[in-house]
Write a protein that holds these residues in place. Structure first.
Motif, PDB file in Angstrom:
ATOM      1  N   ARG A 363      46.652  22.491  39.434  1.00 44.19           N
ATOM      2  CA  ARG A 363      45.493  22.792  38.602  1.00 44.19           C
ATOM      3  C   ARG A 363      45.163  21.657  37.635  1.00 44.19           C
ATOM      4  O   ARG A 363      43.998  21.321  37.417  1.00 44.19           O
ATOM      5  N   GLY A 366      42.566  18.576  38.063  1.00 44.48           N
ATOM      6  CA  GLY A 366      41.130  18.633  37.841  1.00 44.48           C
ATOM      7  C   GLY A 366      40.732  18.272  36.421  1.00 44.48           C
ATOM      8  O   GLY A 366      39.550  18.217  36.082  1.00 44.48           O
ATOM      9  N   TYR A 367      41.748  18.025  35.605  1.00 42.84           N
ATOM     10  CA  TYR A 367      41.499  17.750  34.182  1.00 42.84           C
ATOM     11  C   TYR A 367      40.923  16.356  33.962  1.00 42.84           C
ATOM     12  O   TYR A 367      40.182  16.112  33.013  1.00 42.84           O
ATOM     13  N   GLU A 371      37.958  16.069  30.758  1.00 46.37           N
ATOM     14  CA  GLU A 371      36.613  16.607  30.936  1.00 46.37           C
ATOM     15  C   GLU A 371      36.540  18.129  30.832  1.00 46.37           C
ATOM     16  O   GLU A 371      35.451  18.700  30.786  1.00 46.37           O
ATOM     17  N   TRP A 372      37.662  18.805  30.857  1.00 46.97           N
ATOM     18  CA  TRP A 372      37.640  20.266  30.806  1.00 46.97           C
ATOM     19  C   TRP A 372      36.978  20.752  29.518  1.00 46.97           C
ATOM     20  O   TRP A 372      37.208  20.204  28.436  1.00 46.97           O
ATOM     21  N   THR A 373      36.231  21.826  29.662  1.00 45.85           N
ATOM     22  CA  THR A 373      35.698  22.504  28.483  1.00 45.85           C
ATOM     23  C   THR A 373      36.811  23.333  27.841  1.00 45.85           C
ATOM     24  O   THR A 373      37.862  23.569  28.450  1.00 45.85           O
ATOM     25  N   ASP A 374      36.561  23.808  26.636  1.00 43.20           N
ATOM     26  CA  ASP A 374      37.543  24.673  25.980  1.00 43.20           C
ATOM     27  C   ASP A 374      37.788  25.929  26.800  1.00 43.20           C
ATOM     28  O   ASP A 374      38.911  26.438  26.874  1.00 43.20           O
ATOM     29  N   ALA A 376      37.740  26.164  30.033  1.00 49.09           N
ATOM     30  CA  ALA A 376      38.628  25.818  31.147  1.00 49.09           C
ATOM     31  C   ALA A 376      40.079  25.728  30.671  1.00 49.09           C
ATOM     32  O   ALA A 376      41.002  26.138  31.385  1.00 49.09           O
ATOM     33  N   VAL A 377      40.279  25.213  29.474  1.00 49.63           N
ATOM     34  CA  VAL A 377      41.635  25.143  28.919  1.00 49.63           C
ATOM     35  C   VAL A 377      42.168  26.549  28.681  1.00 49.63           C
ATOM     36  O   VAL A 377      43.331  26.852  28.982  1.00 49.63           O
ATOM     37  N   ARG A 379      41.381  29.219  30.313  1.00 46.68           N
ATOM     38  CA  ARG A 379      41.707  29.810  31.607  1.00 46.68           C
ATOM     39  C   ARG A 379      43.041  29.274  32.139  1.00 46.68           C
ATOM     40  O   ARG A 379      43.814  30.018  32.753  1.00 46.68           O
ATOM     41  N   TYR A 380      43.277  28.014  31.914  1.00 49.45           N
ATOM     42  CA  TYR A 380      44.550  27.413  32.331  1.00 49.45           C
ATOM     43  C   TYR A 380      45.713  28.139  31.665  1.00 49.45           C
ATOM     44  O   TYR A 380      46.704  28.501  32.317  1.00 49.45           O
ATOM     45  N   LEU A 417      46.059  17.234  27.209  1.00 50.16           N
ATOM     46  CA  LEU A 417      45.862  18.649  27.519  1.00 50.16           C
ATOM     47  C   LEU A 417      46.772  19.522  26.662  1.00 50.16           C
ATOM     48  O   LEU A 417      46.328  20.536  26.106  1.00 50.16           O
TER      49      LEU A 417
END
Length: 488
Positions: A363, A366-367, A371-374, A376-377, A379-380, A417
């Motif tokens: 997973r 894809g970071y 570029e991940w939005t908050d 997306a973080v 959800r991680y 991250l």
């Protein structure tokens, strides 16, 4: 303890001196118990792993004894003496006990097993050993798995008994069998896995004739129950040098029967060497994961590291541009992990956790560079749940590139991250993400009783929470009512 090898190099006498020191430490318990057996007309000896560990200077408080007394006589002797007694292994001639005793200035707790002299063997159709009792310690020692485990110390006189040269093999750090390896492995095929396990635990070499017998007889492991295989595999994986044991399992063909997904990782490289050796990569990931452990060996993390890429052989594709791809190998690998661990009778919770780590191990890739939005973080973190710390370690361990620049970039990206996760956790208590409205509030606002629609509404509110962060009560109520209107 008399020196049974006066003509051997000084290394032998050194290990014996260590043993004397270790045995003196446990004498308050061992000698007291031995005298009780003597009084009852029986003999008692420290045996097996306890003697081996005493010679290595690492004897703990788990003590193994052997005796000519039958189990019912052992119970009569031990019950009045021990603080606790259990009979779980009595069908195999073993009585367990617990005893607290003063050693020096402190009271220590000892876990004790006393086993009647025995011999055991498998037949070709049984998954359980047939146990028969012996009448001499010599009979008992010859049926032991390896010479380093076939030594005893008769108590209380502390006479060293080593009919098969275990002391010399211990000094040479080699695993041999008391009789022929073929006879030993025919008696109990699990001993082939124990050879790999002891190699991994003790960093010993396995004698060539033992390796040959393991290779020739690997198929015999099929007669052993999945539970016994699993327990032996766990001990190997949790050892100090698991690569050594796993390599032996693969090279002898035993892994083909107990963990076939591991040797399957030995994918041939394409002629341009455009993908890594997945098998070697896996062993490196395991060792790198071990280096990140904080509170001792972690079976969940180690199993995930060992199995994280097992989906690659089934998903490998040679692309038109010459690259090799393994699309969705994490999803396939998670299913394979569940199937293999279930077959090995692992606990459901452990199967679930390891499979989830395998599924999530890609997973992070894809970071990119952040570029991940908050959302997306969030959800991680939600998807990892209580496995987040292990997922951090697995993901970091999965970088085995020799390109220092690339490795450094990946490490910095994951640092970033983790930093973002920490910041969000501090802001929002991310570990316990909940919608801004709970189920009771949703029912009250919508005027609806319990049912599927409340679950749908709750899921909608959770998605909003993940996407937007905390909304506040009024905004949450407004959003819920708008969703409800759209449902018609």
């Amino acid at each position: 303890m008399p020196n049974a090898n006066e003509d051997k190099p000084s290394a032998l006498s050194q290990v014996q001196h260590r043993a004397v020191s270790e045995l003196l430490r446990v004498s308050p318990v061992a000698d007291d118990l031995a005298r009780r057996f003597q009084t009852a007309g029986f003999s008692l000896a420290l045996v097996g792993g306890s003697v081996r560990d005493a010679l290595l200077g690492r004897l703990g408080n788990d003590l193994d004894f052997t005796t000519d007394a039958r189990p019912e006589d052992v119970l009569k002797i031990v019950r009045p003496w021990a603080d606790a007694v259990w009979e779980v292994g009595i069908a195999f001639g073993t009585v367990g006990a617990q005893k607290d005793a003063r050693v020096g200035e402190a009271v220590q707790r000892f876990q004790i097993e006393v086993t009647t002299y025995r011999s055991e063997a498998y037949d070709r159709t049984s998954r359980k050993p047939e146990v028969s009792y012996g009448d001499s310690i010599g009979e008992d020692l010859v049926r032991r798995d390896f010479t380093v485990n076939a030594m005893a110390v008769a108590l209380p006189e502390k006479e060293f008994i080593d009919p098969h040269g275990g002391l010399e093999d211990l000094a040479e750090r080699v695993l041999r069998t008391p009789g022929t390896p073929e006879e030993s492995f025919s008696d109990d095929p699990l001993r082939m896995m124990r050879a790999a396990r002891f190699a991994a635990q003790l960093d010993f070499e396995v004698a060539p004739d033992v390796v040959s017998a393991m290779t020739e007889m690997a198929g015999r492991i099929e007669i052993v129950s999945a539970e016994r295989v699993r327990d032996e595999l766990n001990k190997l994986i949790l050892s100090a040098y698991p690569r050594k044991g796993l390599t032996l399992l693969v090279e002898t063909g035993l892994a083909d029967h107990v963990l076939p997904e591991l040797p399957a990782l030995r994918l041939e490289r394409d002629e341009h060497h455009r993908h890594k050796d997945v098998y070697d990569h896996t062993l490196i990931v395991l060792e790198q994961a071990m280096a990140l452990e904080e509170d001792g060996p972690d079976l969940t993390l180690r199993l995930a590291a060992l199995l994280h890429d097992i989906g690659k052989p089934r998903t490998r594709r040679f692309e038109k541009d010459g690259r090799v791809s393994f699309h969705h190998h994490e999803v396939v690998g998670a299913k394979m992990t569940k199937k293999r661990m279930t077959a090995l009778k692992y606990a459901n919770d452990l199967v679930k956790d390891v499979s989830r780590l395998v599924e999530l191990h890609l997973r992070f890739h894809g970071y990119g560079t952040g570029e991940w939005t908050d959302s997306a973080v969030r959800r991680y973190v939600r998807d990892a749940g209580p496995l987040l710390d292990r997922l951090h370690k697995l993901t970091r361990s999965d970088c085995t590139t020799r390109n220092k620049r690339k490795a450094g970039a990946l490490s910095r990206a994951y640092d970033g991250l983790e930093q973002r996760i920490a910041q969000l956790q501090e802001q929002e208590e991310l570990d316990a993400i909940r919608p801004d409205l709970d189920g009771n509030q949703i029912m009250e606002i919508l005027g609806v009783g319990p049912g599927p629609v409340i679950g749908q509404a709750y899921k909608f509110m959770l998605e909003l929470r993940l996407e937007n962060g905390p909304m506040g009560y009024d905004a949450a109520v407004s959003a819920l009512k708008e969703w409800w209107t759209e449902q018609g």
